[in-house]
Motif scaffolding. Structure first.
Motif, PDB file in Angstrom:
ATOM      1  N   ARG A  69       0.873  -1.306  -0.073  1.00  0.00           N
ATOM      2  CA  ARG A  69       0.044  -0.084  -0.065  1.00  0.00           C
ATOM      3  C   ARG A  69       0.831   1.361  -0.080  1.00  0.00           C
ATOM      4  NH1 ARG A  69      -2.951  -1.346   3.934  1.00  0.00           N
ATOM      5  NH2 ARG A  69      -1.833  -0.422   5.552  1.00  0.00           N
ATOM      6  N   ASN A  70       1.895   1.213   0.899  1.00  0.00           N
ATOM      7  CA  ASN A  70       2.871   2.518   0.864  1.00  0.00           C
ATOM      8  C   ASN A  70       3.541   2.652  -0.513  1.00  0.00           C
ATOM      9  OD1 ASN A  70       2.360   2.836   3.473  1.00  0.00           O
ATOM     10  ND2 ASN A  70       3.941   1.741   4.208  1.00  0.00           N
ATOM     11  N   ASN A 112       1.129   4.017  -2.882  1.00  0.00           N
ATOM     12  CA  ASN A 112       0.840   5.482  -2.780  1.00  0.00           C
ATOM     13  C   ASN A 112       2.047   6.459  -3.250  1.00  0.00           C
ATOM     14  OD1 ASN A 112      -1.769   5.214  -1.290  1.00  0.00           O
ATOM     15  ND2 ASN A 112      -0.672   5.028   0.713  1.00  0.00           N
ATOM     16  N   LYS A 124       1.575   6.931  -6.713  1.00  0.00           N
ATOM     17  CA  LYS A 124       0.597   7.780  -7.114  1.00  0.00           C
ATOM     18  C   LYS A 124       1.079   9.198  -7.183  1.00  0.00           C
ATOM     19  CE  LYS A 124      -3.486   5.268  -5.640  1.00  0.00           C
ATOM     20  NZ  LYS A 124      -4.621   5.031  -4.425  1.00  0.00           N
TER      21      LYS A 124
END
Length: 258
Positions: free
Chosen positions: A208-209, A212, A215
């Protein structure tokens, strides 16, 4: 030492006692091959080449030939291959040049499929997979766990970060950051290599990190400097998996794919 009687081993070559060398292979005087390595038939290994332990080198490979670089003037540059690599048929790995570090280097536990070309001064890490006909121009750096799809071509001086992946027939003309998947001619980003990260034991939080950070780099409309600052700040909060991004940004030289 199991050396076929038709193989030619030059005086001065250093061959460990248990190395196997197949029919009609040619080993040059400045070659060193460590224990457990198997060299198939019709392989040519020349130049100042050092090969580690437990490698498998299949037929018709050419390792340690002079670089395809007009500036090369016979300097004693090198090719270094680590341990536990599989190098399939018709691969060509060249020695380095004096204009760079003087060495082409391949690490450990790499799976190199047929017809792969590694030009002078390339630096390849560990645990990589190069599918058939992947081609690296000179001075390319490839991080650990990278996967190159078949017929991937990489422009000289490009860097591809750890855990990145390219689709088949990708033409990489700029640097590919760690964890990023790339495709196309010219290659563009297409998400992170989440499935590969899961297989290597990354946690859901780490993935998830990384997503991100991707992104920040590609989805927020930030400039590169703004995205770099944001990812650096995230890494400073203890998200150690993002350190690869920070290190990559400091060493990459051709600008990242966008």
């Amino acid at each position: 030492m199991a050396i076929h009687p038709t193989a030619i081993i030059a005086d001065g070559a250093q061959i460990a006692p248990d190395v196997e060398i197949g029919a009609y292979s040619i080993i040059g005087a400045n070659v060193s091959i460590d224990s457990g390595t198997w060299v198939g038939p019709h392989v040519v290994i020349e130049g100042h080449t050092r090969i580690g332990k437990n490698n498998r080198i299949f037929q018709f490979c050419s390792l340690g030939a002079m670089p395809q670089d007009k500036k090369y003037a016979g300097e004693p540059t090198r090719l270094e291959i680590g341990d536990n690599n599989t190098i399939r048929e018709f691969c060509t790995f060249n020695i380095g040049t004096a204009q760079d570090g003087g060495v082409t280097r391949i690490g450990n536990d790499n799976w190199i499929m047929a017809y792969v070309h590694l030009a002078h001064d390339c630096q390849v890490g560990n645990h990589t997979i190069f599918a058939n006909n992947a081609t690296l121009a000179g001075h390319v750096h490839i991080g650990d766990w990278v996967i190159l799809g078949g017929f991937t071509s990489v422009h000289q001086f490009c860097h591809i970060g750890a855990h990145a992946m390219t689709a088949f027939s990708s033409a990489v003309a700029q640097d590919v950051p760690p964890y990023v998947m790339a495709h196309g001619n010219r290659a563009v980003p297409s998400g992170i290599n989440a499935e590969g990260l899961k297989r290597r034991g990354f946690t859901a939080e780490q993935i998830r990190n990384i997503r991100n950070a991707y992104k920040s780099l590609y989805r927020k409309g930030l400039s590169f400097d703004e995205a770099k600052a944001e990812i650096t700040a995230q890494a400073a909060e203890g998200r150690d998996e993002l350190a690869l991004f920070v290190q990559f940004f400091d060493t990459a030289g051709r600008g990242i794919i966008r």
